[in-house]
Design an enzyme around this catalytic site. Structure first.
Site, mmCIF file in Angstrom:
data_model
loop_
_atom_site.group_PDB
_atom_site.id
_atom_site.type_symbol
_atom_site.label_atom_id
_atom_site.label_comp_id
_atom_site.label_asym_id
_atom_site.label_seq_id
_atom_site.Cartn_x
_atom_site.Cartn_y
_atom_site.Cartn_z
ATOM 1 N N GLU A 82 51.148 47.435 45.439
ATOM 2 C CA GLU A 82 50.625 47.296 44.087
ATOM 3 C C GLU A 82 51.108 48.485 43.251
ATOM 4 O O GLU A 82 51.200 49.611 43.734
ATOM 5 C CB GLU A 82 49.099 47.271 44.151
ATOM 6 C CG GLU A 82 48.414 47.011 42.833
ATOM 7 C CD GLU A 82 46.895 47.017 42.968
ATOM 8 O OE1 GLU A 82 46.241 46.368 42.145
ATOM 9 O OE2 GLU A 82 46.375 47.678 43.893
ATOM 10 N N LYS A 91 46.299 38.639 39.885
ATOM 11 C CA LYS A 91 45.157 39.106 40.677
ATOM 12 C C LYS A 91 43.838 38.521 40.165
ATOM 13 O O LYS A 91 43.490 38.666 38.991
ATOM 14 C CB LYS A 91 45.127 40.634 40.625
ATOM 15 C CG LYS A 91 44.068 41.306 41.488
ATOM 16 C CD LYS A 91 44.202 42.816 41.340
ATOM 17 C CE LYS A 91 43.189 43.589 42.139
ATOM 18 N NZ LYS A 91 43.315 45.048 41.909
ATOM 19 N N CYS A 129 45.556 43.638 46.675
ATOM 20 C CA CYS A 129 44.607 44.735 46.840
ATOM 21 C C CYS A 129 43.139 44.314 46.974
ATOM 22 O O CYS A 129 42.713 43.878 48.032
ATOM 23 C CB CYS A 129 44.791 45.736 45.696
ATOM 24 S SG CYS A 129 44.066 47.375 46.030
#
Length: 282
Positions: free
Chosen positions: A44, A116, A157
């Site tokens: 990321e 995300k 993440c």
């Protein structure tokens, strides 16, 4: 498709310098190609980590902008797939961006993009306060895509803490390999990083490739590090010697192992559908 294929997971310390980060990424791609990898995963914020509030918004670009064009050229020239997890894609207005995981094939074409879903709005015990939603638009689509290393489940993440996403990727979208690029904080990484990754691998019977940011990016921000490649039995098969170094972890995706683990432990046959839990007495 060959019975196995080699992959690489990057560990790096990105800074607020697009050119410097690109140079590091280019060097690591060369290492991966020399090691025989056909697919390389970056963490990321691989291309940029802000030092000041608002910096990420300033450099955010559409996916057809010059930053991504550079990485597309890198993939094409090196003849390798790139997993670019956590790119600052320009949002719908100047106050927002998307934290976007971009997959580029070995001809330089963008094969998929995942924005995300779970945004990191957390007051970390013993650490800093984060409010990703203040400048980031949350995604709404689950993304899986075919590749030379199998069918990929694409995440970023903080998604790691939400097992239902990975259940969807495995059981509804037939994922074989889960991608988890990250910039975990030092505090949360020490406590949960490896545990969560191995759990996701075991409960989905997928390979997990987790490329991590590592060490101090600036005076305000530090990431945990520890890039890992984990097999469907939960065994770590790729790891750097230390979690602060810049480099690549290399391992082979063995498709026969995926089939073997799933045949011997047939959880796909035993799991209950969502409808069961709605009607069950709890």
């Amino acid at each position: 498709m060959a019975n196995s294929v080699r992959v690489a997971a990057v560990q790096m310390t990105s800074v607020n310098d697009l050119a410097a980060n690109f140079a590091t990424c280019s060097r690591l791609v060369k290492e991966a190609v020399s090691a025989g990898a056909k697919f390389i995963c970056f963490p990321e914020n691989f291309s940029f980590v802000a030092t000041k509030d608002g910096e990420s918004l300033t450099i955010a670009e559409p996916l057809d902008g010059p930053i991504m064009q550079g990485y597309r050229s890198l993939a094409r020239e090196s003849k390798i797939w790139l997993s670019l997890g956590g790119f600052q894609e320009k949002g719908q207005d100047d106050a927002h961006l998307c934290n976007t995981h971009v997959l580029i094939d070995d001809t330089g074409n963008i094969r998929s993009k995942y924005r995300k879903i779970h945004l990191f709005d957390v007051d970390v015990p013993g650490g800093a306060v984060y409010k990703e939603s203040s400048f980031t638009e949350g995604g709404k689509e689950v993304v899986a895509v075919d590749s030379p290393i199998g069918r990929l489940g694409v995440t970023v993440c903080y998604d790691l803490r939400f097992p239902e996403l990975y259940q969807q990727l495995r059981f509804l979208h037939d994922a074989q390999v889960l991608l988890v690029p990250a910039a975990f904080t030092k505090v949360t990484g020490q406590a949960h990083w490896e545990l969560l990754l191995r759990a996701r691998a075991i409960e989905t019977q997928c390979y997990v490739i987790a490329a991590a940011q590592a060490g101090k990016h600036n005076d305000k921000r530090e990431s945990y590090g520890d890039s890992l490649i984990i097999d469907p039995w939960g065994t770590i098969i790729g790891r750097l010697p230390d979690r602060l170094s810049t480099g690549i972890a290399v391992a082979d995706i063995d498709f026969s192992l995926i089939d073997s683990v799933r045949a011997k432990m047939p959880i796909s046959q035993h799991r209950k559908p969502p409808e069961f839990w709605k009607s069950a007495s709890l």
